[in-house]
Scaffold this motif. Structure first.
Motif, PDB file in Angstrom:
ATOM      1  N   ASP A 177      -3.473   0.928 -10.031  1.00 39.43           N
ATOM      2  CA  ASP A 177      -3.426   2.392 -10.092  1.00 39.43           C
ATOM      3  C   ASP A 177      -4.280   2.966  -8.963  1.00 39.43           C
ATOM      4  OD1 ASP A 177      -2.881   4.938 -10.982  1.00 39.43           O
ATOM      5  OD2 ASP A 177      -3.565   4.603 -13.036  1.00 39.43           O
ATOM      6  N   GLY A 178      -4.116   4.236  -8.698  1.00 33.34           N
ATOM      7  CA  GLY A 178      -4.976   4.939  -7.756  1.00 33.34           C
ATOM      8  C   GLY A 178      -6.185   5.502  -8.493  1.00 33.34           C
ATOM      9  N   ALA A 179      -7.032   6.216  -7.780  1.00 31.40           N
ATOM     10  CA  ALA A 179      -8.170   6.912  -8.397  1.00 31.40           C
ATOM     11  C   ALA A 179      -8.538   8.071  -7.487  1.00 31.40           C
ATOM     12  CB  ALA A 179      -9.351   5.970  -8.570  1.00 31.40           C
ATOM     13  N   ASP A 180      -9.247   9.046  -8.042  1.00 29.48           N
ATOM     14  CA  ASP A 180      -9.647  10.218  -7.253  1.00 29.48           C
ATOM     15  C   ASP A 180     -11.052  10.084  -6.690  1.00 29.48           C
ATOM     16  OD1 ASP A 180      -7.226  11.829  -7.664  1.00 29.48           O
ATOM     17  OD2 ASP A 180      -7.806  11.636  -9.754  1.00 29.48           O
ATOM     18  N   THR A 219      -0.985   6.696  -3.514  1.00 35.35           N
ATOM     19  CA  THR A 219      -1.471   5.409  -2.978  1.00 35.35           C
ATOM     20  C   THR A 219      -0.747   4.254  -3.664  1.00 35.35           C
ATOM     21  OG1 THR A 219      -3.614   6.521  -2.800  1.00 35.35           O
ATOM     22  CG2 THR A 219      -3.569   4.152  -2.343  1.00 35.35           C
ATOM     23  N   VAL A 220      -0.721   4.307  -4.993  1.00 30.47           N
ATOM     24  CA  VAL A 220      -0.044   3.220  -5.722  1.00 30.47           C
ATOM     25  C   VAL A 220       1.468   3.269  -5.474  1.00 30.47           C
ATOM     26  CG1 VAL A 220       0.352   4.379  -7.949  1.00 30.47           C
ATOM     27  CG2 VAL A 220      -0.147   1.936  -7.888  1.00 30.47           C
ATOM     28  N   TYR A 221       1.945   4.382  -4.962  1.00 35.54           N
ATOM     29  CA  TYR A 221       3.362   4.466  -4.582  1.00 35.54           C
ATOM     30  C   TYR A 221       3.731   3.311  -3.650  1.00 35.54           C
ATOM     31  CZ  TYR A 221       7.450   6.026  -1.952  1.00 35.54           C
ATOM     32  OH  TYR A 221       8.668   6.074  -1.336  1.00 35.54           O
ATOM     33  N   TYR A 222       2.795   3.014  -2.727  1.00 37.98           N
ATOM     34  CA  TYR A 222       3.090   1.934  -1.768  1.00 37.98           C
ATOM     35  C   TYR A 222       3.084   0.568  -2.452  1.00 37.98           C
ATOM     36  CZ  TYR A 222       2.628   5.440   1.852  1.00 37.98           C
ATOM     37  OH  TYR A 222       2.821   6.555   2.634  1.00 37.98           O
TER      38      TYR A 222
END
Ligand code: 5RP
Length: 221
Positions: free
Chosen positions: A80-83, A28-31
């Motif tokens: 950042d992302g999260a799960d 997700t944070v890749y984008y």
């Protein structure tokens, strides 16, 4: 556009000239990182620190100026992302195995933003296993301890081999289905010798950007 892209790109709007940005890890944070890369190419002046080798490699390829965490006083914003994220904005992270550096970078950040799709926003944490990064020498002892506490630890594997983190440690994923007392579990894990870090991120995030069918909902602590 998919939801990961929608949430990830939205977060890039918070990045401004002169900031030091923490770059998280994951799809997700890749984008966000790609968007920041294009903003840098358009003249944005920032420095960034990464939370994993994988993110560092992507950021360098995109031309984002990277600095060592030890060479800066603080980070302005980490994205950042999260799960999983619950309604108190506590979360589980580390699905990608980068939890140790992610927590260190988040701790030295003035402001933390997570980007998620709506499937990860839950009333109770724990359906997603809690990753615990452990010193390889002690993993069997820790595994037995978690077993004794009904946490169903599973040693993380990748391509038929034990997964090792960027810091050379192992991960035990705790499968608890749901966590009744998140704060107690957090303190308990913090105090176990041989545990390097764990994926419960309590009272850390300031803002969560959630995308559902490409619509954005922003929750602020
Ligand atoms: C990596 C992480 C990631 O932020 C988390 O796993 C979310 O990743 P994705 O956006 O790919 O679902 O904690 O250690």
């Amino acid at each position: 556009m998919n939801d990961k892209k929608a949430a990830g790109e939205k977060a890039a709007e918070y990045v401004k000239d002169g900031m030091v940005i923490g770059l998280g890890t994951g799809s997700t944070v890749y984008y966000t990182i790609c968007k920041i890369g294009s903003m840098v190419r358009d003249g944005l002046k920032i420095k960034a620190v990464s939370t994993s080798q994988a993110t560092n490699d992507i950021a360098v390829k995109l031309g984002i100026p990277m600095v060592d965490l030890n060479c800066i006083d603080y980070i302005d914003i980490t994205i950042d992302g999260a799960d999983e994220v619950d309604t108190s904005l506590n979360g589980i992270k580390g699905g990608g195995g980068a939890l140790l550096l992610e927590k260190i970078v988040a701790t030295y950040s003035k402001y933390n933003i997570w980007v998620i799709d709506s499937n990860k926003y839950v009333s109770k944490l724990g359906r997603f296993p809690v990753p615990v990064e452990v010193i390889p020498n002690s993993y069997m002892h820790l595994s037995r301890l978690f077993e004794k506490n009904d946490m169903n630890p599973i040693l993380r594997m990748k391509n038929g081999e034990v997964f090792t983190t960027d810091s050379g440690n192992y991960i035990l994923d705790l499968n608890m289905k749901y966590i009744e007392k998140v704060h107690e579990l957090n303190s308990w894990l913090n105090n176990i010798t041989g545990v390097v870090e764990h994926g419960l991120f309590i009272n850390i995030v300031d803002k969560v950007i959630i995308a559902k069918n490409e619509e954005i909902n922003i929750l602020t602590r």
